[in-house]
Design an enzyme around this catalytic site. Structure first.
Site, PDB file in Angstrom:
ATOM      1  N   HIS A 183      20.885  28.546 -40.473  1.00  0.00           N
ATOM      2  CA  HIS A 183      21.404  27.889 -39.272  1.00  0.00           C
ATOM      3  C   HIS A 183      22.624  28.623 -38.693  1.00  0.00           C
ATOM      4  O   HIS A 183      23.576  27.986 -38.211  1.00  0.00           O
ATOM      5  CB  HIS A 183      21.736  26.435 -39.603  1.00  0.00           C
ATOM      6  CG  HIS A 183      21.628  25.491 -38.452  1.00  0.00           C
ATOM      7  ND1 HIS A 183      22.437  25.579 -37.336  1.00  0.00           N
ATOM      8  CD2 HIS A 183      20.796  24.450 -38.227  1.00  0.00           C
ATOM      9  CE1 HIS A 183      22.107  24.605 -36.503  1.00  0.00           C
ATOM     10  NE2 HIS A 183      21.118  23.910 -37.002  1.00  0.00           N
TER      11      HIS A 183
ATOM     12  N   GLN B 122      13.229  27.626 -33.823  1.00  0.00           N
ATOM     13  CA  GLN B 122      13.967  26.601 -33.098  1.00  0.00           C
ATOM     14  C   GLN B 122      15.122  27.320 -32.406  1.00  0.00           C
ATOM     15  O   GLN B 122      16.023  27.844 -33.069  1.00  0.00           O
ATOM     16  CB  GLN B 122      14.512  25.532 -34.072  1.00  0.00           C
ATOM     17  CG  GLN B 122      15.273  24.385 -33.407  1.00  0.00           C
ATOM     18  CD  GLN B 122      14.366  23.248 -32.915  1.00  0.00           C
ATOM     19  OE1 GLN B 122      13.169  23.231 -33.207  1.00  0.00           O
ATOM     20  NE2 GLN B 122      14.936  22.319 -32.175  1.00  0.00           N
TER      21      GLN B 122
ATOM     22  N   GLU C 164      16.504  29.546 -35.359  1.00  0.00           N
ATOM     23  CA  GLU C 164      16.123  29.046 -36.676  1.00  0.00           C
ATOM     24  C   GLU C 164      14.634  29.281 -36.882  1.00  0.00           C
ATOM     25  O   GLU C 164      13.804  28.519 -36.384  1.00  0.00           O
ATOM     26  CB  GLU C 164      16.452  27.555 -36.775  1.00  0.00           C
ATOM     27  CG  GLU C 164      17.912  27.222 -36.538  1.00  0.00           C
ATOM     28  CD  GLU C 164      18.114  25.764 -36.124  1.00  0.00           C
ATOM     29  OE1 GLU C 164      17.799  24.878 -36.938  1.00  0.00           O
ATOM     30  OE2 GLU C 164      18.570  25.506 -35.002  1.00  0.00           O
TER      31      GLU C 164
ATOM     32  N   HIS D 252      17.417  18.041 -41.094  1.00  0.00           N
ATOM     33  CA  HIS D 252      17.907  19.059 -42.026  1.00  0.00           C
ATOM     34  C   HIS D 252      18.016  18.536 -43.464  1.00  0.00           C
ATOM     35  O   HIS D 252      19.010  18.774 -44.155  1.00  0.00           O
ATOM     36  CB  HIS D 252      19.241  19.626 -41.541  1.00  0.00           C
ATOM     37  CG  HIS D 252      19.138  20.375 -40.230  1.00  0.00           C
ATOM     38  ND1 HIS D 252      17.987  21.014 -39.819  1.00  0.00           N
ATOM     39  CD2 HIS D 252      20.045  20.569 -39.220  1.00  0.00           C
ATOM     40  CE1 HIS D 252      18.198  21.575 -38.635  1.00  0.00           C
ATOM     41  NE2 HIS D 252      19.428  21.317 -38.242  1.00  0.00           N
TER      42      HIS D 252
HETATM   43  C1  GLA Z   1      19.243  21.856 -35.037  1.00  0.00           C
HETATM   44  C2  GLA Z   1      18.765  20.696 -34.259  1.00  0.00           C
HETATM   45  C3  GLA Z   1      19.786  20.311 -33.252  1.00  0.00           C
HETATM   46  C4  GLA Z   1      21.121  20.028 -33.899  1.00  0.00           C
HETATM   47  C5  GLA Z   1      21.527  21.216 -34.714  1.00  0.00           C
HETATM   48  C6  GLA Z   1      22.776  20.936 -35.496  1.00  0.00           C
HETATM   49  O1  GLA Z   1      19.196  22.989 -34.319  1.00  0.00           O
HETATM   50  O2  GLA Z   1      17.522  20.915 -33.653  1.00  0.00           O
HETATM   51  O3  GLA Z   1      19.358  19.171 -32.544  1.00  0.00           O
HETATM   52  O4  GLA Z   1      21.029  18.896 -34.708  1.00  0.00           O
HETATM   53  O5  GLA Z   1      20.519  21.574 -35.600  1.00  0.00           O
HETATM   54  O6  GLA Z   1      23.794  20.412 -34.711  1.00  0.00           O
END
Ligand code: GLA
Length: 357
Positions: free
Chosen positions: A184, A293, A321, A115
């Site tokens: 997110h 995601q 996501e 991120h």
């Molecule tokens: C994303 C990642 C996860 C985790 C979350 C935040 O979705 O893929 O593995 O890190 O963010 O906790």
């Protein structure tokens, strides 16, 4: 919490607390007949989304905190509701090369960059500009910010259209760079603080997903979902197969993978449909992005208390996501995340709410 409230058409602005250096933080409330959405300029986060259940009762369907203090106090980041960037999800070893130049993002997740590195866009105080039907959040990320090349100017517009929240992203750069922006938000259609999402039904419009290694980085390219617990082409309860003896589920402690969306990248297409038998709420996600995601909130461990005061335990919310695939800067077969000077990145995701019996 509300110190002053200025009327801005259908949009109101109030105080959401202060940054550690005393800078005031705002929260904007966007209202349409069916939705009430709050957005703060801290991390350009979605703080709450009130949507109707099948009886017309409004309920908050995203996880978060009541003031900026909750977000600032996190010792392990959840990224609740934030715009993540400059690169959403992981880059292997935090390294990539553009035109023969190597770049290093400080690793913050098992040796990889997650991120956008340790201080990504979720940590930034954005500039909010009210719009007739929403709010625009803007950020200028300096050349070299978290190791990324180029001054990146980002505008994220949150607007309400009936029962739908539209998120429109635009970004420009002055040097070739890589960009992957997403929101997110953690959804729980039964309501924030009401328990797990395991009983909610999910459909993902994807024939393939990208299996990962132990660091959750895609390896070996996209694989068909057919015959695996990753097949969500027909709506399936999230909890139905999450505990299956499957190596990929074991690695991630549940779902935390990228699905390769059917349809053309760049065209607005169906990504996901989430429905909740308890409340009757339905969330339909459409996007111009090539992937989604789906993260089933595996790292939530009950140590964080949310807006209702209830602890956020494992699977108490899920993320959809919409984005480019993880580690794209190192995987030339994936749709490119490069942005060049003179070009504008445009991306749209729509979260539409409805109900069913
Ligand atoms: C994303 C990642 C996860 C985790 C979350 C935040 O979705 O893929 O593995 O890190 O963010 O906790």
């Amino acid at each position: 919490m509300t110190i002053s409230q200025a009327a801005l058409g259908a949009v109101t602005k109030a105080s959401f607390g202060k940054m550690p250096d005393g800078t005031p933080v705002d929260v904007y409330t966007l209202t349409s007949p069916g939705l009430e959405v709050r957005i703060t300029n801290a991390g350009a986060r979605v703080v709450s989304i009130l949507a109707k259940d099948r009886d017309g009762k409004m309920g908050d369907v995203v996880l978060g905190y009541n003031s900026v203090d909750g977000y600032l106090a996190e010792t392990s980041k959840t990224y609740f509701g934030a715009i993540v960037g400059r690169y959403g999800n992981r880059i292997r070893n935090g390294q990539f090369t553009i035109d023969g130049h190597s770049y290093q993002i400080p690793p913050n997740n098992n040796g990889n960059a997650l991120h956008g590195g340790p201080h990504g866009f979720d940590d930034q105080l954005w500039t909010g500009t009210p719009l007739p039907d929403g709010v625009e959040m803007s950020l200028v990320s300096k050349d070299g910010d978290m190791g990324f090349p180029g001054t990146l100017t980002v505008h994220v517009r949150y607007t309400l259209h009936g029962n739908a929240l539209h998120i429109d992203y635009a970004a420009t750069t002055d040097k070739t760079t890589v960009v992957n922006l997403t929101n997110h938000a953690y959804f729980n259609l039964s309501g924030d603080g009401s328990g797990t999402i395991l009983g909610e039904n999910l459909m993902l419009n994807a024939d393939a997903y990208t299996p990962v290694d132990a660091g959750l980085i895609p390896v070996g390219g996209p694989k068909p979902v057919a015959g695996t617990p990753f097949d969500f082409r027909k709506a399936t309860a999230i909890g139905a197969r999450i505990g299956d003896a499957n190596e990929q589920l074991k690695i991630a402690g549940g779902y935390d993978h990228n699905w390769v969306l059917n349809g053309k990248p760049g065209e607005l297409k169906l990504a996901a449909k989430l429905s909740d038998p308890k409340s009757g709420r339905v969330l339909t996600v459409t996007t111009t992005e090539p992937g989604v995601q789906f993260y089933s909130g595996n790292f939530l461990d009950g140590t964080k208390l949310g807006k209702t005061g209830a602890p956020y335990g494992k699977n108490s919310g899920l993320c959809l996501e919409t984005q480019h695939y993880p580690d794209s800067p190192n995987q030339p077969a994936f749709p490119s995340t490069e942005l060049k000077p003179g070009k504008t990145l445009h991306s749209t995701t729509v979260f539409a709410f409805s109900t069913e019996k």
